[in-house]
Design a protein around this motif. Structure first.
Motif, short mmCIF file in Angstrom:
data_model
loop_
_atom_site.label_atom_id
_atom_site.label_comp_id
_atom_site.label_asym_id
_atom_site.label_seq_id
_atom_site.Cartn_x
_atom_site.Cartn_y
_atom_site.Cartn_z
N PRO A 7 1.09 -1.05 0.48
CA PRO A 7 -0.44 -0.26 0.44
C PRO A 7 0.50 1.43 -0.08
O PRO A 7 1.63 1.51 0.47
N VAL A 8 0.45 2.19 -0.38
CA VAL A 8 0.50 3.68 -0.66
C VAL A 8 -0.06 4.58 0.06
O VAL A 8 -1.12 4.57 -0.48
N VAL A 9 0.28 5.38 0.51
CA VAL A 9 -0.14 6.37 1.50
C VAL A 9 -0.53 7.89 0.92
O VAL A 9 1.11 8.19 0.51
N VAL A 10 -0.76 8.85 0.90
CA VAL A 10 -0.56 9.99 0.13
C VAL A 10 -1.34 10.57 1.38
O VAL A 10 -2.99 10.58 2.05
N TRP A 11 -0.84 11.98 2.11
CA TRP A 11 -0.91 12.34 3.32
C TRP A 11 -1.28 13.85 2.76
O TRP A 11 -0.88 14.99 2.74
N GLY A 12 -2.50 13.93 2.18
CA GLY A 12 -3.10 15.25 1.38
C GLY A 12 -4.24 15.00 0.61
O GLY A 12 -5.38 13.40 0.79
N GLU A 13 -4.55 16.20 0.07
CA GLU A 13 -6.08 15.27 -0.73
C GLU A 13 -6.05 14.96 -2.72
O GLU A 13 -4.66 15.41 -2.43
N LEU A 14 -6.96 13.94 -2.43
CA LEU A 14 -6.57 13.81 -4.30
C LEU A 14 -8.22 13.48 -4.96
O LEU A 14 -9.17 14.10 -3.91
N THR A 15 -8.92 13.42 -6.16
CA THR A 15 -9.47 13.81 -6.64
C THR A 15 -9.80 11.91 -7.05
O THR A 15 -9.11 11.54 -7.20
#
Length: 427
Positions: A191-199
């Motif tokens: 798994p990859v985590v994005v600490w921020g907002e995504l569309t």
């Protein structure tokens, strides 16, 4: 079709924001009450403003970590603090004297309630953690300026308390970042985590096993405890970045920025500023949870950290580190590996290897080797050292970036060749 997701807020928080705006309008109305013919209603306007202050503070309780007794007490403390400020400064703007005299008492209430909140907080055992929601959305890539995520998969919201702080991505993902060294590409393992907002796209079926695994892997102790040298920490709710002449720390209610242009500390609604620091845009982090890859972007600063190397970019300046080897690009180019260093700048160069030092500046070459020092005042010798230093940096940098490290054998040979050529200029 894709849908942009923003911070989720309950109707209670939205009402609190509306009440803040109404309070601001009412403050302006009260300030110009004389021009508006509202002087007879002075006292009622003051009462209304104070009531609205307490209303929006109480409605804002639990925006991050849920409603607690501590949160309610601190909301009351903030309400009394704002009230004391309003009553105190309102004395110069037509505030009734008997209300103005209550400013000190309101401030005392704020202090006492703050102390009470701290004491209650120590006794509360409720512990809040990062939670991966058991719902998911289609993911088909994202762009963050000069950083891009390519691939397809599923995106799961990550929450801390009541607030979403990031996304966990399950799928095949590649990250691309444009740097002065070229495009950095890395295929990331799920798994990859994005600490921020995504569309993200439409809702789809969740994998409960993946949710459980990510919940285990995002444990802060596992990610950052005893990790030496990490200068970028991001857990959505906690953000820390340390760079060249730059520090940025953000936790709920507190934000600290230190730059060469000044410093700023924000605690709740209060700001203390010295100088004119440039506040960065929201910090973004993309991280592999198993293999240690992390990309962090703060304004025009970019840092990539892996288990083998790290790259830090600030404008046109780049620093590449791998073990005890460092490559710096900027006004000057510098390559270091243990007791070896090669630096080339505008009109100057310096080579150091073991006990040999060769420097060139302003048409003069100095050589220190074997306990002896030679000085050569010759323009041709000066240009030779600068040219050879540039060649050495270019040769060694390519190998360093490709992961092969500095070739000490080749570098030693090149320096020996340079010394032999320079001896022709020694009288």
């Amino acid at each position: 079709m894709s849908y942009p997701f923003y911070t989720e807020e309950s109707p209670r928080f939205k009402v609190a924001e509306y009440l803040k705006k109404i309070t601001a309008v009412l403050l302006i109305v009260w300030l110009f009450k004389g021009y508006l013919g509202l002087e007879p209603y002075n006292r009622y306007l003051v009462y209304s403003i104070i009531a609205l202050i307490f209303a929006f503070e109480l409605l804002s309780v639990g925006k991050w970590v849920g409603v607690t007794v501590t949160g309610i007490v601190f909301a009351l403390a903030k309400g009394f603090l704002w009230t004391s400020v309003f009553l105190y400064f309102g004395g110069w703007l037509g505030m009734p004297d008997d209300l103005h005299d209550l400013a000190g008492r309101a401030f005392a209430y704020a202090v006492v309630l703050s102390i009470a909140g701290l004491l209650i907080g120590k006794g509360e055992e409720k512990r809040f953690t990062w939670k991966v929601e058991k719902k998911t959305y289609e993911f088909s890539g994202a762009e963050f300026g000069d950083v891009r995520l390519k691939g397809r998969g599923k995106a799961y919201p990550i929450k801390f308390g009541n607030r979403r702080v990031g996304w966990a991505i399950d799928g095949e993902v590649e990250v691309k970042a444009e740097t002065p060294l070229g495009t950095i590409k890395k295929a990331l393992s799920s798994p990859v985590v994005v600490w921020g907002e995504l569309t993200v796209g439409k809702k789809t079926k969740a994998d409960e096993g993946f949710v459980a695994e990510v919940s285990r892997l995002i444990n802060p102790d596992r990610l950052y405890k005893n990790k030496k040298g990490s200068t970028a920490v991001d857990l959505g709710i906690v953000k820390v970045y340390e760079g060249e002449d730059f520090e940025y720390v953000k936790v709920p209610f507190v934000e600290v920025i230190e730059t060469p242009h000044g410093e700023e500390v924000k605690i709740g609604p209060f700001r203390i500023r010295d100088g004119n620091p440039r506040k960065p845009k929201e910090m973004l982090t993309i991280r592999e949870l198993r293999n240690g890859f992390q990309l962090t972007k703060v304004g025009d600063r970019l840092k990539i950290e892996t288990e083998e190397f790290s790259i830090e970019v600030e404008g046109g300046r780049v620093v590449y580190r791998s073990g005890n080897e460092t490559l710096s690009l900027g006004d000057a180019v510098s390559l270091r590996s243990g007791d070896i260093s090669v630096t080339v700048g505008k009109g100057r160069a310096k080579i150091r290897i073991e006990d040999v030092v060769i420097s060139a500046r302003d048409g003069v070459v100095k050589i220190r080797a074997g306990g002896r020092t030679h000085t050569i005042e010759n323009e041709e010798a000066y240009r030779l050292v600068v040219r050879k230093a540039k060649e050495i940096v270019e040769e060694q940098s390519a190998g360093l970036i490709e992961g092969f490290g500095v070739d000490r054998t080749m570098l030693t040979r090149r320096v020996k060749e340079l010394l032999d050529e320079l001896m022709n200029y020694v009288g």
